[in-house]
Write a protein that holds these residues in place. Structure first.
Motif, PDB file in Angstrom:
ATOM      1  N   TYR A  27     -37.619  16.567  26.796  1.00  0.00           N
ATOM      2  CA  TYR A  27     -36.190  16.228  26.840  1.00  0.00           C
ATOM      3  C   TYR A  27     -35.357  17.477  27.141  1.00  0.00           C
ATOM      4  CZ  TYR A  27     -37.678  11.910  24.578  1.00  0.00           C
ATOM      5  OH  TYR A  27     -38.311  10.734  24.289  1.00  0.00           O
ATOM      6  N   THR A  28     -34.169  17.261  27.700  1.00  0.00           N
ATOM      7  CA  THR A  28     -33.213  18.336  27.913  1.00  0.00           C
ATOM      8  C   THR A  28     -32.289  18.318  26.704  1.00  0.00           C
ATOM      9  OG1 THR A  28     -33.277  17.942  30.280  1.00  0.00           O
ATOM     10  CG2 THR A  28     -31.415  19.205  29.458  1.00  0.00           C
ATOM     11  N   VAL A  29     -32.078  19.470  26.062  1.00  0.00           N
ATOM     12  CA  VAL A  29     -31.270  19.507  24.842  1.00  0.00           C
ATOM     13  C   VAL A  29     -30.077  20.444  25.006  1.00  0.00           C
ATOM     14  CG1 VAL A  29     -31.272  19.949  22.350  1.00  0.00           C
ATOM     15  CG2 VAL A  29     -33.328  19.049  23.450  1.00  0.00           C
ATOM     16  N   THR A  30     -28.898  19.951  24.652  1.00  0.00           N
ATOM     17  CA  THR A  30     -27.679  20.758  24.611  1.00  0.00           C
ATOM     18  C   THR A  30     -27.280  20.847  23.146  1.00  0.00           C
ATOM     19  OG1 THR A  30     -26.998  19.944  26.771  1.00  0.00           O
ATOM     20  CG2 THR A  30     -25.272  20.903  25.382  1.00  0.00           C
ATOM     21  N   GLU A  31     -26.857  22.028  22.703  1.00  0.00           N
ATOM     22  CA  GLU A  31     -26.508  22.215  21.292  1.00  0.00           C
ATOM     23  C   GLU A  31     -25.005  22.372  21.091  1.00  0.00           C
ATOM     24  OE1 GLU A  31     -28.702  25.529  19.732  1.00  0.00           O
ATOM     25  OE2 GLU A  31     -30.614  24.769  20.457  1.00  0.00           O
ATOM     26  N   ALA A  36     -16.550  18.877  16.368  1.00  0.00           N
ATOM     27  CA  ALA A  36     -15.484  19.133  17.337  1.00  0.00           C
ATOM     28  C   ALA A  36     -16.074  19.630  18.655  1.00  0.00           C
ATOM     29  CB  ALA A  36     -14.481  20.136  16.768  1.00  0.00           C
ATOM     30  N   GLN A  37     -16.999  20.600  18.575  1.00  0.00           N
ATOM     31  CA  GLN A  37     -17.639  21.114  19.788  1.00  0.00           C
ATOM     32  C   GLN A  37     -18.524  20.035  20.419  1.00  0.00           C
ATOM     33  OE1 GLN A  37     -20.936  24.072  19.792  1.00  0.00           O
ATOM     34  NE2 GLN A  37     -19.494  25.409  20.861  1.00  0.00           N
ATOM     35  N   GLY A  38     -19.180  19.250  19.581  1.00  0.00           N
ATOM     36  CA  GLY A  38     -20.026  18.162  20.086  1.00  0.00           C
ATOM     37  C   GLY A  38     -19.218  17.152  20.881  1.00  0.00           C
ATOM     38  N   LEU A  39     -18.047  16.795  20.366  1.00  0.00           N
ATOM     39  CA  LEU A  39     -17.183  15.834  21.048  1.00  0.00           C
ATOM     40  C   LEU A  39     -16.735  16.385  22.397  1.00  0.00           C
ATOM     41  CD1 LEU A  39     -15.768  13.092  20.894  1.00  0.00           C
ATOM     42  CD2 LEU A  39     -13.852  14.237  19.756  1.00  0.00           C
ATOM     43  N   GLU A  40     -16.356  17.659  22.432  1.00  0.00           N
ATOM     44  CA  GLU A  40     -15.941  18.290  23.695  1.00  0.00           C
ATOM     45  C   GLU A  40     -17.076  18.263  24.715  1.00  0.00           C
ATOM     46  OE1 GLU A  40     -12.865  19.083  24.740  1.00  0.00           O
ATOM     47  OE2 GLU A  40     -12.440  18.114  22.831  1.00  0.00           O
ATOM     48  N   LYS A  41     -18.294  18.603  24.269  1.00  0.00           N
ATOM     49  CA  LYS A  41     -19.438  18.605  25.188  1.00  0.00           C
ATOM     50  C   LYS A  41     -19.752  17.194  25.669  1.00  0.00           C
ATOM     51  CE  LYS A  41     -21.426  22.967  23.873  1.00  0.00           C
ATOM     52  NZ  LYS A  41     -22.608  23.789  23.731  1.00  0.00           N
ATOM     53  N   ALA A  42     -19.607  16.205  24.781  1.00  0.00           N
ATOM     54  CA  ALA A  42     -19.883  14.813  25.155  1.00  0.00           C
ATOM     55  C   ALA A  42     -18.869  14.312  26.189  1.00  0.00           C
ATOM     56  CB  ALA A  42     -19.853  13.924  23.911  1.00  0.00           C
ATOM     57  N   LYS A  43     -17.661  14.857  26.151  1.00  0.00           N
ATOM     58  CA  LYS A  43     -16.632  14.444  27.114  1.00  0.00           C
ATOM     59  C   LYS A  43     -16.862  15.050  28.498  1.00  0.00           C
ATOM     60  CE  LYS A  43     -12.822  13.591  23.892  1.00  0.00           C
ATOM     61  NZ  LYS A  43     -11.551  14.128  23.373  1.00  0.00           N
ATOM     62  N   LEU A  51     -27.628  13.417  18.538  1.00  0.00           N
ATOM     63  CA  LEU A  51     -28.257  13.649  17.242  1.00  0.00           C
ATOM     64  C   LEU A  51     -27.272  14.506  16.457  1.00  0.00           C
ATOM     65  CD1 LEU A  51     -31.115  13.008  16.185  1.00  0.00           C
ATOM     66  CD2 LEU A  51     -31.838  15.219  17.018  1.00  0.00           C
ATOM     67  N   THR A  52     -26.760  13.998  15.342  1.00  0.00           N
ATOM     68  CA  THR A  52     -25.744  14.763  14.618  1.00  0.00           C
ATOM     69  C   THR A  52     -26.031  14.898  13.133  1.00  0.00           C
ATOM     70  OG1 THR A  52     -23.367  14.953  14.131  1.00  0.00           O
ATOM     71  CG2 THR A  52     -24.247  12.732  14.264  1.00  0.00           C
ATOM     72  N   ASP A  53     -25.628  16.025  12.595  1.00  0.00           N
ATOM     73  CA  ASP A  53     -25.653  16.259  11.154  1.00  0.00           C
ATOM     74  C   ASP A  53     -24.440  15.525  10.576  1.00  0.00           C
ATOM     75  OD1 ASP A  53     -26.196  17.348   8.651  1.00  0.00           O
ATOM     76  OD2 ASP A  53     -25.282  19.282   9.099  1.00  0.00           O
ATOM     77  N   GLN A  54     -24.387  15.345   9.270  1.00  0.00           N
ATOM     78  CA  GLN A  54     -23.213  14.751   8.647  1.00  0.00           C
ATOM     79  C   GLN A  54     -22.251  15.831   8.147  1.00  0.00           C
ATOM     80  OE1 GLN A  54     -21.267  12.398   8.388  1.00  0.00           O
ATOM     81  NE2 GLN A  54     -20.111  12.925   6.585  1.00  0.00           N
ATOM     82  N   ASN A  55     -22.750  16.750   7.310  1.00  0.00           N
ATOM     83  CA  ASN A  55     -21.884  17.740   6.673  1.00  0.00           C
ATOM     84  C   ASN A  55     -21.724  18.991   7.531  1.00  0.00           C
ATOM     85  OD1 ASN A  55     -21.651  16.102   4.302  1.00  0.00           O
ATOM     86  ND2 ASN A  55     -23.739  16.698   3.815  1.00  0.00           N
ATOM     87  N   MET A  56     -20.573  19.079   8.221  1.00  0.00           N
ATOM     88  CA  MET A  56     -20.292  20.222   9.092  1.00  0.00           C
ATOM     89  C   MET A  56     -18.819  20.599   8.972  1.00  0.00           C
ATOM     90  SD  MET A  56     -22.186  19.018  12.617  1.00  0.00           S
ATOM     91  CE  MET A  56     -21.375  17.412  12.665  1.00  0.00           C
ATOM     92  N   PRO A  57     -18.491  21.864   9.264  1.00  0.00           N
ATOM     93  CA  PRO A  57     -17.078  22.264   9.273  1.00  0.00           C
ATOM     94  C   PRO A  57     -16.367  21.648  10.487  1.00  0.00           C
ATOM     95  CG  PRO A  57     -18.466  24.079  10.000  1.00  0.00           C
ATOM     96  CD  PRO A  57     -19.397  22.974   9.546  1.00  0.00           C
ATOM     97  N   ASN A  58     -15.052  21.648  10.471  1.00  0.00           N
ATOM     98  CA  ASN A  58     -14.187  21.175  11.567  1.00  0.00           C
ATOM     99  C   ASN A  58     -14.205  19.663  11.804  1.00  0.00           C
ATOM    100  OD1 ASN A  58     -13.341  23.858  12.057  1.00  0.00           O
ATOM    101  ND2 ASN A  58     -15.170  24.200  13.278  1.00  0.00           N
ATOM    102  N   MET A  59     -15.386  19.082  11.962  1.00  0.00           N
ATOM    103  CA  MET A  59     -15.493  17.632  12.120  1.00  0.00           C
ATOM    104  C   MET A  59     -16.872  17.211  11.651  1.00  0.00           C
ATOM    105  SD  MET A  59     -15.321  15.228  15.552  1.00  0.00           S
ATOM    106  CE  MET A  59     -13.699  15.765  16.077  1.00  0.00           C
ATOM    107  N   ASP A  60     -16.919  16.277  10.685  1.00  0.00           N
ATOM    108  CA  ASP A  60     -18.222  15.839  10.173  1.00  0.00           C
ATOM    109  C   ASP A  60     -18.850  14.805  11.113  1.00  0.00           C
ATOM    110  OD1 ASP A  60     -17.108  13.331   9.628  1.00  0.00           O
ATOM    111  OD2 ASP A  60     -16.895  13.709   7.489  1.00  0.00           O
TER     112      ASP A  60
END
Length: 121
Positions: A27-31, A36-43, A51-60
C-alpha cells in the motif's frame, strides 16, 4: 498501483509502525500528525482508506471522521479507528460518527493487514 492510505496519529512511533506494515503489504501510505492535518491532506488527495487515532491534539479522531463524512469524496471511503480506547461507549460514538471499524492498540501488524485487505482489497 497500490491503494493509498492516510494514517493519522500524533504518535510518531505508531505512524512509523503503521507505514512500515502497510507499505510492506504493497500500500501507499501518507502520514498526518493530527486530525487537522489529516483533514487538509484528505482534501488535497484521494485516499482509499483512512486510519485514524482517537486521542490527538488539535482535532480528535471522531471530529476528523465527522468532517470527512461531510465531504462528498469521503462519504463511502472506509475509515478505521486505531486507538487505545476499547470501551463500548467510545466504539458506539465512532460508529455514529461514521467509522467503518475499530482496532485497539497495540495492534498486531498481521491483523492490521488482514483488516485493511478485507476493507479495501
Amino acid at each position: 498501483m497500490g491503494k493509498s492510505i492516510l494514517s493519522v496519529d500524533d504518535s510518531a512511533s505508531i505512524r512509523q509502525m503503521v507505514s512500515f506494515t502497510l507499505k510492506g503489504a504493497g500500500y501507499t501510505v501518507t502520514e498526518a500528525v493530527d486530525g487537522a492535518q489529516g483533514l487538509e491532506k484528505a482534501k488535497t488527495a484521494k485516499f482509499d482508506l483512512i486510519l485514524t487515532d482517537q486521542n490527538m491534539p488539535n482535532m480528535d479522531g471522531l471530529t476528523l471522521i465527522r468532517n470527512l463524512r461531510a465531504l462528498p469524496a469521503y462519504r463511502s471511503v472506509p475509515i478505521l479507528v486505531l486507538t487505545t480506547e476499547a470501551g463500548d461507549a467510545m466504539k458506539a460514538q465512532g460508529k455514529a460518527a461514521g467509522a467503518t471499524g475499530w482496532l485497539v492498540k497495540p495492534f498486531d501488524p498481521q491483523k492490521l493487514i488482514e483488516v485493511v485487505k478485507k476493507v479495501i482489497g
